[in-house]
Every structure is written in structure tokens, then in C-alpha cells.
Design a protein around this motif. Structure first.
Motif, PDB file in Angstrom:
ATOM      1  N   ARG A 193       0.838  -1.211   0.000  1.00 43.59           N
ATOM      2  CA  ARG A 193       0.000   0.000   0.000  1.00 43.59           C
ATOM      3  C   ARG A 193       0.863   1.247   0.000  1.00 43.59           C
ATOM      4  O   ARG A 193       0.569   2.231  -0.672  1.00 43.59           O
ATOM      5  CB  ARG A 193      -0.931  -0.007   1.205  1.00 43.59           C
ATOM      6  CG  ARG A 193      -2.096  -0.980   1.010  1.00 43.59           C
ATOM      7  CD  ARG A 193      -2.935  -1.095   2.251  1.00 43.59           C
ATOM      8  NE  ARG A 193      -3.444   0.174   2.700  1.00 43.59           N
ATOM      9  CZ  ARG A 193      -3.859   0.376   3.957  1.00 43.59           C
ATOM     10  NH1 ARG A 193      -3.808  -0.581   4.844  1.00 43.59           N
ATOM     11  NH2 ARG A 193      -4.320   1.567   4.288  1.00 43.59           N
ATOM     12  N   ALA A 194       1.949   1.207   0.810  1.00 44.14           N
ATOM     13  CA  ALA A 194       2.835   2.361   0.864  1.00 44.14           C
ATOM     14  C   ALA A 194       3.471   2.588  -0.503  1.00 44.14           C
ATOM     15  O   ALA A 194       3.582   3.720  -0.972  1.00 44.14           O
ATOM     16  CB  ALA A 194       3.903   2.151   1.935  1.00 44.14           C
ATOM     17  N   GLY A 206       1.367   4.345  -2.836  1.00 43.92           N
ATOM     18  CA  GLY A 206       1.113   5.758  -2.565  1.00 43.92           C
ATOM     19  C   GLY A 206       0.259   6.070  -1.359  1.00 43.92           C
ATOM     20  O   GLY A 206      -0.157   7.205  -1.181  1.00 43.92           O
ATOM     21  N   ALA A 207      -0.035   5.082  -0.518  1.00 47.04           N
ATOM     22  CA  ALA A 207      -0.768   5.397   0.701  1.00 47.04           C
ATOM     23  C   ALA A 207       0.122   6.228   1.612  1.00 47.04           C
ATOM     24  O   ALA A 207       1.302   5.932   1.784  1.00 47.04           O
ATOM     25  CB  ALA A 207      -1.193   4.120   1.401  1.00 47.04           C
ATOM     26  N   THR A 208      -0.419   7.299   2.183  1.00 43.87           N
ATOM     27  CA  THR A 208       0.396   8.139   3.068  1.00 43.87           C
ATOM     28  C   THR A 208       0.478   7.467   4.435  1.00 43.87           C
ATOM     29  O   THR A 208      -0.376   6.655   4.793  1.00 43.87           O
ATOM     30  CB  THR A 208      -0.253   9.520   3.249  1.00 43.87           C
ATOM     31  OG1 THR A 208      -1.510   9.317   3.899  1.00 43.87           O
ATOM     32  CG2 THR A 208      -0.470  10.214   1.925  1.00 43.87           C
ATOM     33  N   PRO A 209       1.507   7.815   5.206  1.00 42.70           N
ATOM     34  CA  PRO A 209       1.609   7.278   6.563  1.00 42.70           C
ATOM     35  C   PRO A 209       0.341   7.524   7.368  1.00 42.70           C
ATOM     36  O   PRO A 209      -0.096   6.683   8.138  1.00 42.70           O
ATOM     37  CB  PRO A 209       2.794   8.026   7.160  1.00 42.70           C
ATOM     38  CG  PRO A 209       3.628   8.407   5.989  1.00 42.70           C
ATOM     39  CD  PRO A 209       2.669   8.644   4.852  1.00 42.70           C
ATOM     40  N   GLY A 210      -0.264   8.688   7.133  1.00 39.43           N
ATOM     41  CA  GLY A 210      -1.501   9.013   7.848  1.00 39.43           C
ATOM     42  C   GLY A 210      -2.589   8.003   7.563  1.00 39.43           C
ATOM     43  O   GLY A 210      -3.300   7.556   8.459  1.00 39.43           O
ATOM     44  N   HIS A 211      -2.706   7.634   6.288  1.00 36.80           N
ATOM     45  CA  HIS A 211      -3.693   6.629   5.898  1.00 36.80           C
ATOM     46  C   HIS A 211      -3.497   5.338   6.672  1.00 36.80           C
ATOM     47  O   HIS A 211      -4.430   4.737   7.174  1.00 36.80           O
ATOM     48  CB  HIS A 211      -3.539   6.299   4.407  1.00 36.80           C
ATOM     49  CG  HIS A 211      -4.380   7.165   3.540  1.00 36.80           C
ATOM     50  ND1 HIS A 211      -3.866   7.810   2.422  1.00 36.80           N
ATOM     51  CD2 HIS A 211      -5.677   7.508   3.615  1.00 36.80           C
ATOM     52  CE1 HIS A 211      -4.817   8.512   1.854  1.00 36.80           C
ATOM     53  NE2 HIS A 211      -5.935   8.354   2.568  1.00 36.80           N
ATOM     54  N   ASP A 271       8.914   0.369   5.899  1.00 35.65           N
ATOM     55  CA  ASP A 271       9.624   0.750   4.674  1.00 35.65           C
ATOM     56  C   ASP A 271       9.202  -0.201   3.572  1.00 35.65           C
ATOM     57  O   ASP A 271       9.379  -1.415   3.684  1.00 35.65           O
ATOM     58  CB  ASP A 271      11.136   0.657   4.948  1.00 35.65           C
ATOM     59  CG  ASP A 271      11.948   0.984   3.711  1.00 35.65           C
ATOM     60  OD1 ASP A 271      11.338   1.145   2.627  1.00 35.65           O
ATOM     61  OD2 ASP A 271      13.177   1.053   3.838  1.00 35.65           O
ATOM     62  N   MET A 300       3.015   2.594  10.370  1.00 39.19           N
ATOM     63  CA  MET A 300       3.186   3.822   9.612  1.00 39.19           C
ATOM     64  C   MET A 300       4.610   3.903   9.050  1.00 39.19           C
ATOM     65  O   MET A 300       4.834   4.430   7.979  1.00 39.19           O
ATOM     66  CB  MET A 300       2.900   4.981  10.547  1.00 39.19           C
ATOM     67  CG  MET A 300       2.621   6.282   9.875  1.00 39.19           C
ATOM     68  SD  MET A 300       2.021   7.407  11.125  1.00 39.19           S
ATOM     69  CE  MET A 300       3.542   8.145  11.622  1.00 39.19           C
ATOM     70  N   HIS A 301       5.554   3.380   9.838  1.00 34.54           N
ATOM     71  CA  HIS A 301       6.948   3.542   9.446  1.00 34.54           C
ATOM     72  C   HIS A 301       7.497   2.346   8.684  1.00 34.54           C
ATOM     73  O   HIS A 301       8.701   2.200   8.552  1.00 34.54           O
ATOM     74  CB  HIS A 301       7.813   3.815  10.680  1.00 34.54           C
ATOM     75  CG  HIS A 301       7.498   5.143  11.288  1.00 34.54           C
ATOM     76  ND1 HIS A 301       7.354   5.346  12.632  1.00 34.54           N
ATOM     77  CD2 HIS A 301       7.264   6.341  10.710  1.00 34.54           C
ATOM     78  CE1 HIS A 301       7.043   6.603  12.851  1.00 34.54           C
ATOM     79  NE2 HIS A 301       6.984   7.238  11.702  1.00 34.54           N
TER      80      HIS A 301
END
Lengths: 891, 111
Positions: free
Chosen positions: A802-803, A806-811, A883, A880-881
Motif C-alpha cells: 500500500r505504501a 502511494g498510501a500516506t503514513p496518515g492513511h 519501509d 506507519m513507518h
């Protein structure tokens, strides 16, 4: 022959245990022989040697499986594998010290708390009273109270149809001032009738109990003392018998010392003869009556007898005040512990929920670990372990965990019982007996063993079933360490967390209700200023102050002497401490109708106070005037609630009432003028404002005065100057009372302390339930944290994708938290529904709060939601973090 | 090769008892004899034969003994005990009644 067969079977079954290796070798030999012959046969049929061997093995269906089946057939092997399993379980636990420590500690907390509470329940509710044939000892009471008058008791004795050892003890001599060689002491004294000692099987270590003459009116004044008092006051003097002591100003000759093994209820230091006069006209209800049911007489028979006697008494004694004549005969144990039963049962239920939570937590830990063990299990299954064998092995691991939890839990329980005793309200029935319980008795230990077994199954079975269902091929194929827990495992863990949140909600709701009830009790104005007040109590029971003029004189002396102490602003004397009052009195308002079925207009709280009581406590005057130092005729001041209740439209000031109508000539006080109305004070913290009549001692009837002095201790209330701690004058006050009047000053406390003590039972329940709720909250938090960490770890790859897309960390943070929220909300919903239903059980313990209190039911879910988000926060941050590059390579 | 019909529950025990009643045998021989006498109809898998033998030993119906065979190998020989003989009579009686009953049912004709 039956015996031989049995012996043979036993031998066969034990053999595998004793010589396991031999038996295994036998099995190997037997099967090898079979395989060899089969192979030869196959070769003879023209197969190559390898082929022949393989065919032989296939026809046997796997040597290891067959061996395992044979072991299962030999039932004796069951025990053998059990030992093996336990050994293996212990090895596994030793290899994971962190997991083991957390699991054992969690279980020990749960088991320990349960054992401790059960030990209390056992002593208070289950254990028979410490008297011979205690199940046949009964208490006689009426629906409106447990006490009777002397004429009633005398009538029962004369008309007793066959209840044995009918024995009365006088509530009206609860504490008395003892003066002997040492310091004066406020002792718990009890007037008892002749049969008392026989009924309770009290044994003496010295001397004797009363005889018939001594229990007659006008008989000799003799006393039997408790072992504790004998040691305390007389230093265990072996020549105590025949010595004279002064009790309430009357000389008594000591005739006996009771053995320390006798535990009286209520607690008693000294016993004196009741000397009930059958011709007495005293209508005050002060006697508690116990008796023994003869064998063969049932409770309902006794009930019928007593009810018949009660009726006859009413018919033959028109003097009676009226009221309920239905007598109830109930077992003494029920009478003694009835009012704590529900509270204890609730606590037991609450602590049971804590254990359930602990089990859920350990089950969750096991499931988490199971993920890493799937491969091991698959290998075992491939080597011929059947599902039941796997479950058995996993369960024996749980059993080992529970066993250590139980051992540690017993230690916790041992300490816990002591802690409970230290915290328990002083009026918790049978606390005395608990103090003497040094070892946890067999029933309690049995309960613990049961808990260990139950918890082992509770937290072990679920994960074991899950794990043993492992798909063999899939698990073996999976690569590396990430043997996927699979969706089933995750669902199981989610269910557990939902249950945990629900249980936490239930306990938290209960605790919050009690907290709000506590706040309601202590938050509402008391009607007087409790700050800077010191209280102490003395006993005026007995002959020394049996006339109201003497009490009046003494009260004035005490007040003036105490007020001379530096730092004291004012002092007052009252027949009862505020917030503890239960002392009531009947009265008539001339011309008013009587209460239905009775011969008086009303029954309200009654206080005999020194004239400046109101200014010392800062109770405001609302109408008329206060009591005076000089009173030519009887005067009274009433509380606002009383004025509103009995004179809703008229002005009570100037009206006359009759105090104690029909109680007898030395009790009745005709024509008392109401001179003023004062502000309401609460008679107790767990009740609203009470109607109260205040009078000075000057004109009280001597009989009524003696009754009051016997029933309650005289309270001395001292107001100290601003900024001066009330306790700082305590010693001076005590010295003044002891030195000048020979009165023992007991329970020197601040008024704040009096308030706390008066709700001791509620405080105790609150403390325990609060503690349980806190543990529950913590465990639920750990549960949510665990399942979310696990879930994030499982989804590392998905999150990485997902990251990368383009999913943002907030998402990612949001979606992880949302997942936690979803689980919590389900748990919350279940918990709130169950709480709604369960909190009704608390109804009897709540003051000023309804069981369905909206603020509670709104705040608790919010608190839990906050806790759940906090618990999910760390895993969510981790998600969120993630990688993307690392995550995609993950596996 | 068609799968042999599953033996009725408990009949394997009966067959083993009967075979051992004739003479003490080792496991392999029992398996051989079963096939022989039943004309290969009853194919008892060797995998279930051994657990059955051990179960019968547990019950005390047969006893086991290590002996040297004709071709000089160590093998475990099973023989019927007195208890086992009684059990065999009981089971055989039951079986006779059962099979007779079933035969009667099967002989019923439609009318």
C-alpha cells in the motif's frame, strides 16, 4: 479369579511405565520381524529388494503410526505419555522464560485474588459457626427488627413449647466503663441470660458461669471475663477469681474466665447476668434472642411455634406498643452474615471475571506463540501424533503453566487474605475467625486446585484445538520463520480481545458506580461543619450515671473542662456521634392519629445533647430559638425534615409533643415544648436527612436515660481553632476525661475519619472492585496491544504494498487504528449490554446513584475506547513507518 | 484392486481369537493365516492387526511369549488364555446368532 485378572491387567498396564524402553524395543522387534518376513515374501514374488521392503512398509501403514496406535491401545501408556508431555511442557516453558514469567504471573494474580476472596467467603458464609452443632442454633427476629423487650422474652420462656436453651443477650449494654487496677477501659460488655453459655458451648479456663440465683432480679452482681480482657487488664492474674471490678460504677465479682477458643458474636469482653424481671414494665426492645432447635424439630415447626407464642403475647399484653407479631426463626449464621452475603457474592463474581480476563490473556499469548510453533506441530503430526495426542500434549503445557500459576497464586492468596483482613471493615462479621486461619484450609486449597484445572482448560484448550488443526502440508511447505497464523488464528485472537474488552467494561462499570456512590455520600453537605472537629466516646452505661440529673451534671463538667484546654474553641456532648446515629424514639403529637397498627404518632431519631451542641457543630437555627443552659420545663429542638414531615403547613414552634408514650413511667416524658427548628443533618452518610428531636438531659426520664446510655456511647465533640489539627488536642482531651471523671476515652478520631469509618463496608467494596477494574483495564490494554502488534506484523507486506502504491503514513496509521477501534467497539457493545443487566445486583450498595446511571454508562466506554487507542498506538506507529522496500522483501 | 469390505466392528478380535485357538502363532503368521482361511476375502491390513493383538493381550484374552522360530529367528508368539477361550465361545455364539438373524432377514421374499 477376578482379583488375578485385575492384578494381571495392572501389571500389564504398569509395565510400560516402569520399563518403557523395553516395551518399545519389544514393539520394534515384533514389527521388524513382520517386515522382514513380508519383504522376503515379496522378494519371492519377484520384486526387487528395495521394492519389496517398500511394499511391506506400505502394507503395514507406517511403522511409527502403528507403534503410536499400539501405545494408545495399551491404556497404561496414557500415564506414560502424560509424564512425557509434562516433561516436554516444562522444557518448553524453560526455553521461553519471558513468556513463562508473564503467563505464570498473570495466572497467579488471577488465581491468587480468587483464592483470597474465596477464603473470605468460605470463612464468613460457608464455614459453620464455631459452636457445637452450630447449624441448630437459631435467631428469633421480627420483620421489623431483631430485638425484643424483657416481658416478651420472659413470656416466651414461660410458654416455651420445646425450643432449647432460649437465651437472650442485651443489646443495651454494648460498652461499659471498666475501672480495675489499671487504666480505665471501655469494654464490650454484654448482659446475658443463664442459658447463654450452654447454648454457645463456651468453655472456661477458670471458675464458673452464672447460676440461677445470680440471674434472678436482685441477684449478686458477678462477671465472667474474656481471655483477652483477663490478659490485658489483669495481666493474666491467676488469682482473679473473687476479685471485684467496677463496671459502669457498679462492683462486680469476677467468677470465671472464658477460654480463648470461644468466639462470641458480637465480640464481647465481659459477660454479666441479664437478671430479667418477668414483671418488668420496660417496653424497650433491646434483647437479641437465640435458641437451639432440638433434633427432629424443623425450622418451619419452630417458626410456627414462635408465631403462635407471639400472637398469644399480644393478646395477653395489651400494654404492647403494637406492630408486627410475626416471629421469624432463622439460622444464626444467616442472621449474622445476611447483610454481607450479597456484597461478598458480588466480589466473588467480580474476581472471577478478573480470572477469566487473565485466562484470555494467557490464551492470547499461547496463540501468538502458536504461530511460531505450527511447523513443530506439523512435524509431530507427520510422525504419527494423532490430533488428540497433540491436544493432550499442548494441554499438559498449559497445565504446567497453570500449576505454577496456582503455586504462586496460593502465596499471593496468603498475603491477600492478610491484606483483606487489614482493610476489612471492623464490623465484617466473622473477621475474627479469619484472623485465626493461619493455613488455607482444605476447601480453599481444593478450590485453588479446581481453579488451576479450570484455567488450564480455559486458556489452553482453545489454542490447542486451533493449533492441532494445522494443515500439515501447507505448514511444512511454508518457508522460513513466517509460518502464517492464518485467518483462523487471527479470528480466534480477535474474539478473545473482544471478550477482554467486554469484561473490562463490566468491571469498570461496577467500580465507577461505586465511586459515584462514594462521591454522593461524601460530597453532599452534611448539615454541619465537619472540619476541625475531634470526637471521642465514653460509656455512661451502668449505675454511676443512671439518673438524668447526673448525666446533665457530668455533661456540663466535661464541656467546661474540655473547653479550658488550649486550642479548643468549643465542645459539646451528644448521646450519639453524628453520622453513626441509629438511635430512635417514638413520640405522640396530642390529637394526631396513630401510625396504623401502633400506639404512637411517629418514630424518629433522638439525640440528647448539651445546650451548645448546635453552635459547636455549626448547625444553623431556622426558626424559634436553641436549647438553653437553664430549662424550667422540658424543651426540644427539631430538625427541618421533621418539621416539614409532621407540621407541613403549621409552625411547629410552640407545639407540644409526648416523648416515649407507653414505654413505661420512667421513660415517658409528657408535654415537651418545641422551641426551635434547626437545619437538617444527615444521620448517616448513606441516607438522606433524617427527622431528629434534640433535647438536653435535664428533664429526660431516668429509665430513658439509662436506656440511651446503654445503647450508645456518649460522644464528646471538640472544635479546635482554625489551622489547628484536631488530633493535636486528642491527648489532652483523653487525659481530662480519664483523670477527672475516670472515664475511658475510646476511638479518638477526627470527624472526617468518623465519616469514612461509617461507610467502611462501602469503602471496602469500592477499593476491591476498583482494584479489580484496574487490573482488568490493564489486561485488556495488553490484549489489544498484543492483537494489534500481531496484526501489523502479519500485514507488513500488505502495508508495504500500500505504501508503495502511494498510501500516506496518515492513511496507514488511520486504518490500523480503525481496526483496533472496530474490535473495541464490539467488545464495548457486548460489555455495556451485560453491565446494564449485571449492575442491578449492586443496587443495594449504591447511594444517590441508579444502577443504570447515565454518566457511568457514557464515561466507561469512552475511557475504554481511549485505552484501546492508546494500546493500538504503538503498533499503528510501527505500521506507519514500514519501509516498502524492506516490507516487500519480508518473508 | 477393489477395497476389501471393512470388517464389522469387533469381528477382527473374534477371528484372531479363533485362529489362535488352534495354535499359538506370531503376528506375521496370524496375518498369513487370516488371508489363507478366508480365501483372500478378508484382507486385514497389517497396520490394524498389531494394535488389535495388543488390545487382546491387554484384555487378558491372549498372552505373548518370545520364542525362536523354525528358521532360527526371535518372534513374539501369541496364545489363547483360559479367559480368551471363554471370550471366544461367547463371541462365536453372538456371531452365530447375529448371522443367522441377518440370513433370515435376507431370505424374506416380497409378497
Amino acid at each position: 479369579m477376578g482379583f488375578y485378572r485385575w492384578l494381571r491387567t495392572l501389571q500389564l498396564r504398569l509395565r510400560p511405565l516402569l520399563r518403557r524402553e523395553n516395551v518399545d524395543r519389544d514393539l520394534d522387534d515384533e514389527l521388524r520381524y513382520h517386515l522382514d518376513l513380508k519383504t522376503e515374501e515379496n522378494i519371492a514374488r519377484g520384486m526387487s529388494p528395495e521394492e519389496a521392503r517398500r511394499a511391506a512398509q506400505i502394507s503395514l501403514g507406517g511403522v511409527e503410526q502403528v507403534k503410536e496406535q499400539i501405545r494408545a491401545v495399551r491404556t497404561g501408556a496414557w500415564l506414560g505419555t502424560l509424564f512425557q508431555d509434562i516433561r516436554f511442557g516444562l522444557r518448553m516453558l524453560r526455553k521461553n522464560p519471558g513468556f513463562t514469567a508473564v503467563a505464570v504471573l498473570t495466572l497467579a494474580l488471577g488465581i491468587g485474588a480468587n483464592t483470597a476472596i474465596f477464603a473470605v467467603v468460605d470463612t464468613v458464609l460457608l464455614h459453620p459457626l464455631p459452636y457445637p452443632d452450630s447449624d441448630r442454633i437459631v435467631n428469633i427476629s421480627r420483620s421489623e427488627g431483631g430485638t425484643f423487650s424483657i416481658p416478651m422474652f420472659a413470656f416466651w420462656q414461660q410458654n416455651n413449647p420445646g425450643i432449647n436453651d432460649l437465651s437472650a443477650d442485651d443489646d443495651g449494654s454494648a460498652s461499659m466503663n471498666l475501672v480495675s487496677s489499671g487504666q480505665p477501659e471501655l469494654v464490650k460488655a454484654r448482659k446475658v441470660s443463664l442459658d447463654y453459655f450452654r447454648l454457645f458451648g463456651a468453655s472456661l479456663i477458670m471458675g464458673r458461669t452464672f447460676n440461677t440465683q445470680e440471674d434472678q432480679p436482685g441477684g449478686q452482681q458477678v462477671a465472667v471475663v474474656s481471655y483477652g480482657l483477663w490478659q490485658r487488664q489483669f495481666g493474666g492474674d491467676p488469682s482473679i477469681l473473687g476479685k471485684t471490678i467496677a463496671l459502669g460504677g457498679t462492683p462486680y465479682v469476677v467468677i470465671g474466665v472464658v477460654s480463648p477458643s470461644f468466639i462470641p458474636y458480637p465480640a464481647t469482653d465481659i459477660w454479666i447476668p441479664l437478671q430479667a424481671d418477668p414483671n418488668s414494665t420496660n417496653q424497650a426492645h433491646t434483647l437479641r434472642v437465640y435458641a437451639r432447635l432440638p433434633s427432629g424439630v424443623t425450622l418451619s415447626q419452630a417458626n410456627a411455634w414462635m408465631t403462635a407464642i407471639g400472637r398469644r403475647y399480644v393478646q395477653t399484653h395489651p400494654m404492647q406498643l403494637g406492630g408486627d407479631d410475626i416471629l421469624r426463626v432463622i439460622p444464626m449464621q444467616q442472621q449474622l452474615t445476611g447483610d454481607v452475603r450479597s456484597a461478598l457474592v458480588i466480589l466473588l463474581g467480580a474476581v472471577g471475571l478478573v480470572l477469566l480476563l487473565a485466562c484470555a490473556n494467557v490464551a492470547n499469548l499461547l496463540l501468538a506463540r502458536a504461530t511460531g510453533r505450527q511447523k513443530e506441530i506439523a512435524v509431530r503430526a507427520a510422525l504419527g501424533a494423532g490430533r488428540s495426542r497433540l491436544v493432550r500434549q499442548l494441554l499438559s503445557e498449559s497445565l504446567s503453566l497453570a500449576f505454577f500459576g496456582g503455586i504462586l497464586g496460593l502465596m499471593f492468596a496468603w498475603a491477600g487474605v492478610r491484606g483483606l483482613l487489614a482493610l476489612a471493615p471492623s464490623d465484617l462479621p466473622r473477621a475474627q475467625e479469619m484472623a485465626s486461619v493461619t493455613a488455607l484450609n482444605p476447601l480453599v486449597t481444593g478450590f485453588t486446585v479446581l481453579l488451576v484445572l479450570t484455567t488450564a482448560v480455559l486458556f489452553g484448550l482453545f489454542p490447542a484445538l486451533q493449533l492441532s488443526r494445522t494443515d500439515l502440508v501447507a505448514s511444512l511447505k511454508e518457508s522460513g520463520g513466517r509460518a502464517g497464523g492464518g485467518p483462523r488464528n487471527k479470528r480466534a485472537r480477535t474474539v478473545l480481545v473482544v471478550a477482554q474488552v467486554a469484561i473490562a467494561v463490566i468491571l469498570l462499570c461496577g467500580a465507577t458506580l461505586l465511586i459515584r456512590s462514594f462521591a454522593a455520600m461524601h460530597g453532599i453537605g452534611l448539615g454541619f461543619d465537619p472540619h476541625n472537629l475531634l470526637t471521642t466516646e465514653v460509656s455512661l452505661a451502668g449505675r454511676a450515671y443512671s439518673k438524668s440529673a447526673e448525666v446533665d451534671q457530668l455533661a456540663r463538667q466535661i464541656v467546661s473542662r474540655v473547653e479550658r484546654i488550649p486550642g479548643v474553641e468549643s465542645a459539646a456532648v451528644s448521646s450519639a456521634l453524628p453520622l453513626q446515629g441509629q438511635q430512635d424514639m417514638i413520640f405522640n403529637i396530642p390529637g394526631r392519629p396513630m401510625v396504623e397498627g401502633y400506639k404512637f404518632t411517629g418514630d424518629v431519631q433522638w439525640r440528647i445533647v448539651s445546650p451548645h451542641y448546635f453552635s459547636a457543630l455549626r448547625i444553623p437555627l431556622l426558626a424559634g430559638r436553641l436549647l438553653r443552659d437553664v430549662e424550667p420545663a422540658p424543651e426540644a429542638v427539631i430538625s427541618e425534615t421533621m418539621a416539614r414531615k409532621y407540621w407541613p403547613k403549621a409552625d411547629p414552634v410552640g407545639q407540644n409533643i409526648v416523648i416515649g408514650p407507653g414505654l413505661g413511667p420512667t421513660f415517658e416524658e409528657p408535654s415537651v415544648e418545641i422551641v426551635g427548628v434547626v437545619g437538617d443533618v444527615r444521620a448517616r452518610l448513606d441516607s438522606g436527612p433524617a427527622p431528629i428531636i434534640y433535647e438536653t438531659p435535664m428533664h429526660i426520664g431516668d429509665g430513658a436515660m439509662a436506656l440511651v446510655s446503654g445503647l450508645t456511647r456518649e460522644a464528646i465533640i471538640v472544635r479546635t481553632g482554625q489551622g489547628l489539627s484536631p488530633m493535636s488536642v486528642g491527648h489532652e482531651v483523653q487525659r481530662a476525661l480519664e483523670a477527672d471523671d475516670g472515664l475511658a476515652a475510646a476511638d479518638i478520631r477526627t470527624m472526617d475519619q468518623v465519616g469514612m469509618d461509617s461507610t467502611a463496608r462501602q469503602n471496602f467494596n469500592l477499593l476491591l472492585l476498583g482494584l479489580f477494574a484496574a487490573i482488568a483495564l490493564l489486561l485488556a490494554m495488553v490484549g489489544v496491544y498484543g492483537v494489534m502488534s500481531y496484526s501489523v506484523e502479519q500485514q507488513t507486506r500488505e502495508i508495504g504494498i500500500r505504501a508503495a502504491l502511494g498510501a500516506t503514513p496518515g492513511h496507514i496509521l488511520g486504518s490500523t487504528l480503525l481496526q483496533a477501534l472496530r474490535i473495541s467497539v464490539v467488545g464495548l457493545a457486548v460489555g455495556v449490554c451485560v453491565s446494564f443487566w449485571l449492575t442491578r445486583l449492586l443496587n443495594g450498595q449504591l447511594f444517590g446513584v441508579k444502577p443504570s446511571d447515565p454518566p457511568t454508562f457514557i464515561s466507561v466506554p469512552l475511557i475504554l475506547l481511549a485505552v484501546a487507542i492508546a494500546a493500538a498506538w504503538i503498533p499503528a506507529r510501527r505500521a506507519m513507518h514500514v519501509d516498502p522496500m524492506v516490507a516487500l522483501r519480508h518473508e | 484392486m477393489s477395497k476389501p469390505a471393512d470388517l464389522v466392528q469387533g469381528t477382527l478380535d473374534l477371528l484372531i481369537l479363533k485362529i489362535l485357538a488352534l495354535q499359538p502363532l506370531n503376528g506375521f503368521a496370524v496375518s498369513q493365516r487370516l488371508k489363507q482361511v478366508s480365501g483372500e476375502v478378508l484382507q486385514v491390513s497389517d497396520g490394524s492387526l498389531y494394535p488389535a493383538l495388543h488390545k487382546l493381550e491387554q484384555e487378558g484374552w491372549i498372552s505373548a511369549e518370545w520364542k525362536i522360530t523354525d528358521n532360527n529367528r526371535r518372534a513374539k508368539f501369541y496364545s489363547l488364555t483360559r479367559l480368551g477361550r471363554r471370550q471366544l465361545e461367547r463371541e462365536a455364539g453372538n456371531w452365530g446368532r447375529l448371522s443367522a438373524a441377518i440370513s433370515r432377514v435376507l431370505r424374506l421374499r416380497e409378497t
